[in-house]
Scaffold this motif. Structure first.
Motif, PDB file in Angstrom:
ATOM      1  N   THR A 270      98.704  25.512  28.220  1.00 60.81           N
ATOM      2  CA  THR A 270      99.839  25.605  27.299  1.00 60.81           C
ATOM      3  C   THR A 270     100.716  26.794  27.671  1.00 60.81           C
ATOM      4  O   THR A 270     100.194  27.890  27.918  1.00 60.81           O
ATOM      5  CB  THR A 270      99.312  25.800  25.849  1.00 60.81           C
ATOM      6  OG1 THR A 270      98.504  24.672  25.529  1.00 60.81           O
ATOM      7  CG2 THR A 270     100.436  25.923  24.847  1.00 60.81           C
TER       8      THR A 270
ATOM      9  N   ASN B 148     102.218  16.318  22.274  1.00 63.64           N
ATOM     10  CA  ASN B 148     102.443  17.768  22.410  1.00 63.64           C
ATOM     11  C   ASN B 148     103.489  18.054  23.485  1.00 63.64           C
ATOM     12  O   ASN B 148     103.369  18.994  24.275  1.00 63.64           O
ATOM     13  CB  ASN B 148     101.122  18.485  22.735  1.00 63.64           C
ATOM     14  CG  ASN B 148     100.103  18.278  21.640  1.00 63.64           C
ATOM     15  OD1 ASN B 148     100.249  18.781  20.538  1.00 63.64           O
ATOM     16  ND2 ASN B 148      99.090  17.476  21.915  1.00 63.64           N
TER      17      ASN B 148
ATOM     18  N   ARG C 272      77.545  20.686  20.374  1.00 61.97           N
ATOM     19  CA  ARG C 272      76.562  21.550  21.076  1.00 61.97           C
ATOM     20  C   ARG C 272      76.499  22.927  20.434  1.00 61.97           C
ATOM     21  O   ARG C 272      75.421  23.475  20.214  1.00 61.97           O
ATOM     22  CB  ARG C 272      76.998  21.731  22.534  1.00 61.97           C
ATOM     23  CG  ARG C 272      76.269  20.853  23.504  1.00 61.97           C
ATOM     24  CD  ARG C 272      76.769  21.128  24.892  1.00 61.97           C
ATOM     25  NE  ARG C 272      76.426  22.479  25.341  1.00 61.97           N
ATOM     26  CZ  ARG C 272      76.129  22.804  26.584  1.00 61.97           C
ATOM     27  NH1 ARG C 272      76.127  21.871  27.502  1.00 61.97           N
ATOM     28  NH2 ARG C 272      75.852  24.030  26.927  1.00 61.97           N
TER      29      ARG C 272
ATOM     30  N   ALA D 108      95.037  31.284  30.207  1.00 59.41           N
ATOM     31  CA  ALA D 108      94.647  30.294  31.206  1.00 59.41           C
ATOM     32  C   ALA D 108      93.182  30.416  31.601  1.00 59.41           C
ATOM     33  O   ALA D 108      92.791  31.362  32.281  1.00 59.41           O
ATOM     34  CB  ALA D 108      95.527  30.459  32.439  1.00 59.41           C
ATOM     35  N   ILE D 109      92.382  29.438  31.180  1.00 59.69           N
ATOM     36  CA  ILE D 109      90.979  29.386  31.599  1.00 59.69           C
ATOM     37  C   ILE D 109      90.680  28.075  32.340  1.00 59.69           C
ATOM     38  O   ILE D 109      90.033  28.068  33.371  1.00 59.69           O
ATOM     39  CB  ILE D 109      89.993  29.626  30.412  1.00 59.69           C
ATOM     40  CG1 ILE D 109      88.541  29.566  30.850  1.00 59.69           C
ATOM     41  CG2 ILE D 109      90.226  28.710  29.244  1.00 59.69           C
ATOM     42  CD1 ILE D 109      88.068  30.753  31.607  1.00 59.69           C
TER      43      ILE D 109
ATOM     44  N   GLY E 259      95.876  14.792  21.217  1.00 66.17           N
ATOM     45  CA  GLY E 259      95.691  15.938  22.134  1.00 66.17           C
ATOM     46  C   GLY E 259      94.719  16.964  21.582  1.00 66.17           C
ATOM     47  O   GLY E 259      94.007  17.647  22.330  1.00 66.17           O
TER      48      GLY E 259
ATOM     49  N   THR F 132      86.261  19.849  23.053  1.00 65.04           N
ATOM     50  CA  THR F 132      86.025  18.471  22.589  1.00 65.04           C
ATOM     51  C   THR F 132      84.946  18.446  21.493  1.00 65.04           C
ATOM     52  O   THR F 132      84.176  19.404  21.343  1.00 65.04           O
ATOM     53  CB  THR F 132      85.548  17.585  23.759  1.00 65.04           C
ATOM     54  OG1 THR F 132      84.273  18.097  24.200  1.00 65.04           O
ATOM     55  CG2 THR F 132      86.532  17.602  24.920  1.00 65.04           C
TER      56      THR F 132
ATOM     57  N   CYS G  49      87.203  22.108  36.120  1.00 67.16           N
ATOM     58  CA  CYS G  49      86.363  22.412  34.960  1.00 67.16           C
ATOM     59  C   CYS G  49      87.189  22.716  33.716  1.00 67.16           C
ATOM     60  O   CYS G  49      88.187  23.435  33.764  1.00 67.16           O
ATOM     61  CB  CYS G  49      85.414  23.568  35.254  1.00 67.16           C
ATOM     62  SG  CYS G  49      86.191  25.161  35.331  1.00 67.16           S
ATOM     63  N   GLY G  50      86.760  22.102  32.630  1.00 62.95           N
ATOM     64  CA  GLY G  50      87.417  22.318  31.334  1.00 62.95           C
ATOM     65  C   GLY G  50      86.413  22.879  30.350  1.00 62.95           C
ATOM     66  O   GLY G  50      86.407  24.073  30.046  1.00 62.95           O
TER      67      GLY G  50
ATOM     68  N   ILE H  71     103.131  22.319  28.960  1.00 62.51           N
ATOM     69  CA  ILE H  71     101.752  22.399  29.460  1.00 62.51           C
ATOM     70  C   ILE H  71     101.764  22.109  30.959  1.00 62.51           C
ATOM     71  O   ILE H  71     102.362  21.116  31.380  1.00 62.51           O
ATOM     72  CB  ILE H  71     100.857  21.384  28.714  1.00 62.51           C
ATOM     73  CG1 ILE H  71     100.800  21.732  27.225  1.00 62.51           C
ATOM     74  CG2 ILE H  71      99.452  21.347  29.316  1.00 62.51           C
ATOM     75  CD1 ILE H  71     100.040  20.754  26.361  1.00 62.51           C
TER      76      ILE H  71
ATOM     77  N   GLU I  83      82.252  16.809  21.495  1.00 62.10           N
ATOM     78  CA  GLU I  83      80.901  16.869  22.080  1.00 62.10           C
ATOM     79  C   GLU I  83      80.479  18.332  22.282  1.00 62.10           C
ATOM     80  O   GLU I  83      79.332  18.705  22.013  1.00 62.10           O
ATOM     81  CB  GLU I  83      80.854  16.125  23.431  1.00 62.10           C
ATOM     82  CG  GLU I  83      81.079  14.617  23.345  1.00 62.10           C
ATOM     83  CD  GLU I  83      82.537  14.229  23.119  1.00 62.10           C
ATOM     84  OE1 GLU I  83      83.434  15.048  23.388  1.00 62.10           O
ATOM     85  OE2 GLU I  83      82.785  13.095  22.649  1.00 62.10           O
ATOM     86  N   ILE I  84      81.415  19.153  22.733  1.00 61.17           N
ATOM     87  CA  ILE I  84      81.099  20.564  22.980  1.00 61.17           C
ATOM     88  C   ILE I  84      80.904  21.292  21.642  1.00 61.17           C
ATOM     89  O   ILE I  84      79.998  22.122  21.498  1.00 61.17           O
ATOM     90  CB  ILE I  84      82.217  21.226  23.836  1.00 61.17           C
ATOM     91  CG1 ILE I  84      82.289  20.543  25.202  1.00 61.17           C
ATOM     92  CG2 ILE I  84      81.993  22.735  23.970  1.00 61.17           C
ATOM     93  CD1 ILE I  84      80.991  20.502  25.995  1.00 61.17           C
TER      94      ILE I  84
ATOM     95  N   ALA J 254      92.195  19.753  23.274  1.00 61.11           N
ATOM     96  CA  ALA J 254      92.630  21.154  23.227  1.00 61.11           C
ATOM     97  C   ALA J 254      91.693  21.932  22.305  1.00 61.11           C
ATOM     98  O   ALA J 254      91.358  21.459  21.223  1.00 61.11           O
ATOM     99  CB  ALA J 254      94.061  21.236  22.704  1.00 61.11           C
ATOM    100  N   GLY J 255      91.277  23.094  22.745  1.00 66.61           N
ATOM    101  CA  GLY J 255      90.389  23.908  21.908  1.00 66.61           C
ATOM    102  C   GLY J 255      88.961  23.401  21.905  1.00 66.61           C
ATOM    103  O   GLY J 255      88.151  23.803  21.061  1.00 66.61           O
TER     104      GLY J 255
END
Ligand SMILES: Cc1cc2nc3c(=O)[nH]c(=O)nc-3n(C[C@H](O)[C@H](O)[C@H](O)COP(=O)(O)OP(=O)(O)OC[C@H]3O[C@@H](n4cnc5c(N)ncnc54)[C@H](O)[C@@H]3O)c2cc1C
Length: 410
Positions: A158, A203, A370, A124-125, A357, A364, A130-131, A208, A366-367, A361-362
């Motif tokens: 999850t 999922n 980066r 769990a983070i 999903g 996006t 914030c994601g 979740i 966009e990230i 998950a894991g």
């Protein structure tokens, strides 16, 4: 590159496990938003969760590539993203973090029952606020005489609604802003609240939801790694998760190719097979091409992971590309199969919902872009991309488990 003979045989074995044990009830779990503990234990009994875990904790002591081959076969057989997402959260995130950053005592405490399938863990983070920006979590721990007190709320996690064990992350009050610590503990505690599973688009066979911590008392030996190791633990687990996610997507897509090809050859329209039309061929050829490209980068990432190289760039390419081609390929297969593919008694529409999903998950796209960009910039400057404190060698993990993992006192 391809799987070697031993890996192929694991792939075939776990295809059958997925097909026989998981697939028959996958649609029912999706419809009822249901996670089946008895089924989870049955899969655990086959040894899947411990393939790449040290033998002393009940694992088979194999490498991450062997686990990857088994996972690809299992995914192709079960076609159940519910069970697969649960599996990756536990094995790639929680178990691999423990093996790499935990002490021998922590591994002895937590791993055997996870590997056997008796217990289930969440990682769990993410929080409501914030994601992607994991450093801005508000969950925190205050130091006490004997350990810590944990407070915070984790969201969209999850396995959270049913997990027996939680691995989570919190800022250490009074330390510098980026000091994040990792903890593992039982959820059977009145200071911990677990929500019902969320009603999500896909999922749905994986539970979740939320997990809240209100003054949870933790001992020092609930902390995994040193006080400042939280981000390093996260990055290591993310690397493993990203590569394994690509592999499970590869497994799920493979049968789509065979099945849409077969359907194209058999289905007749206007007096000929629909596969005689280049517009239809294009859908099947696209899936095949994308899958081959995905496999190429998976093997490179796996190789780097095994050798202990920082494969952040490759792992992000694997995760981002696999998530994109997963929903595209599910939709292409559905388009080839027309009404047949759109029916809920086939798995194609479920797979399409599940695949969407994976865009979040894991991490996006966009990230991941980066991460890829940052790695490219560092490479262009010939900078060492290896992060401080980041232990990366899977081989070393198994060979040198725990040598230097003794907990330092807070
Ligand atoms: C099926 C599923 C299972 C999950 N399981 C877990 C789990 O087990 N444990 C866990 O901790 N979390 C889990 N998550 C949460 C997941 O990690 C987050 O959804 C993900 O990190 C994205 O966070 P967010 O949804 O809050 O989006 P946000 O971070 O709010 O982003 C929203 C949008 O803004 C974009 N964006 C944000 N920042 C930037 C930037 N700097 N540059 C460009 N674009 C940007 C994002 O790409 C996205 O398009 C799960 C999610 C799903 C869907």
């Amino acid at each position: 590159m391809e799987w070697n003979a031993e890996q192929q045989s694991l792939k075939s074995k776990y295809y059958t496990v997925g097909y026989d044990i998981v697939r028959p009830s996958a649609a029912e779990r999706d419809a009822k938003i249901n996670f089946d503990r008895v089924l989870w234990k049955k899969v655990g009994d086959t040894g899947l969760f411990g393939l790449c875990m040290p033998e002393e904790y009940g694992g088979a002591g194999l490498g991450i590539a062997e686990f990857g081959a088994a996972l690809e076969g299992f995914a192709a057989g079960c076609q159940d993203m519910g069970v697969l997402v649960t599996l990756v959260a536990q094995v790639a995130l929680v178990q691999s973090a423990l093996v790499n950053y935990g002490t021998k005592e922590q591994c002895e405490t937590w791993l055997p029952e996870l590997i056997s399938g008796e217990k289930l863990a969440c990682f769990a983070i993410t929080e409501k606020g914030c994601g992607s920006d994991v450093r801005s979590i508000t969950t925190h721990v205050d130091r006490t005489e004997n350990g810590y007190v944990l407070n915070g709320k984790k969201w969209n996690i999850t396995n959270a609604p049913v997990a027996d064990i939680c691995m989570t992350f919190g800022k250490v009050v009074g330390k510098k802003e980026k000091s994040i610590a990792c903890f593992i503990f039982e959820t059977n505690n009145e200071s911990i609240k677990q929500s019902k599973p969320f009603d999500l688009m896909g999922n749905r066979g994986t539970p979740i939801g939320e997990i809240d911590f209100e003054n949870v008392q933790l001992a020092t030996n609930n902390r995994v790694g040193k006080e400042d190791d939280g981000l390093a633990v996260l990055y290591f687990s993310f690397l493993v998760e990203r590569v394994l996610t690509g592999i499970l997507v590869s497994g799920c897509i493979t049968p789509l190719i065979q099945e849409s090809l077969q359907y194209s050859l058999e289905r007749k329209a206007f007096g000929k097979s629909i596969g005689d039309n280049q517009y239809v061929q294009q859908y099947v050829v696209d899936i095949e091409t994308k899958l081959e490209l995905l496999k190429g980068v998976i093997f490179r990432a796996l190789h780097a992971l095994e050798k202990g190289k920082d494969c952040s760039k490759l792992a992000s390419i694997v995760k981002m590309y696999s998530a994109e081609i997963f929903h595209e390929s599910s939709l292409s297969a559905m388009r080839v199969m027309g009404n047949y593919g759109y029916r809920r008694d086939n798995y194609y529409e479920r797979l399409l919902r599940d695949a969407i999903g994976l865009l979040f998950a894991g991490g996006t796209a966009e990230i991941h872009k980066r991460v890829i960009w940052d790695s490219m910039v560092k490479e262009s400057k010939n900078e060492n991309t290896k992060r401080e404190n980041l232990k990366l060698s899977w081989t070393n993990v198994l060979a040198e488990a725990h040598k230097d993992n003794e907990l330092e006192e807070a």
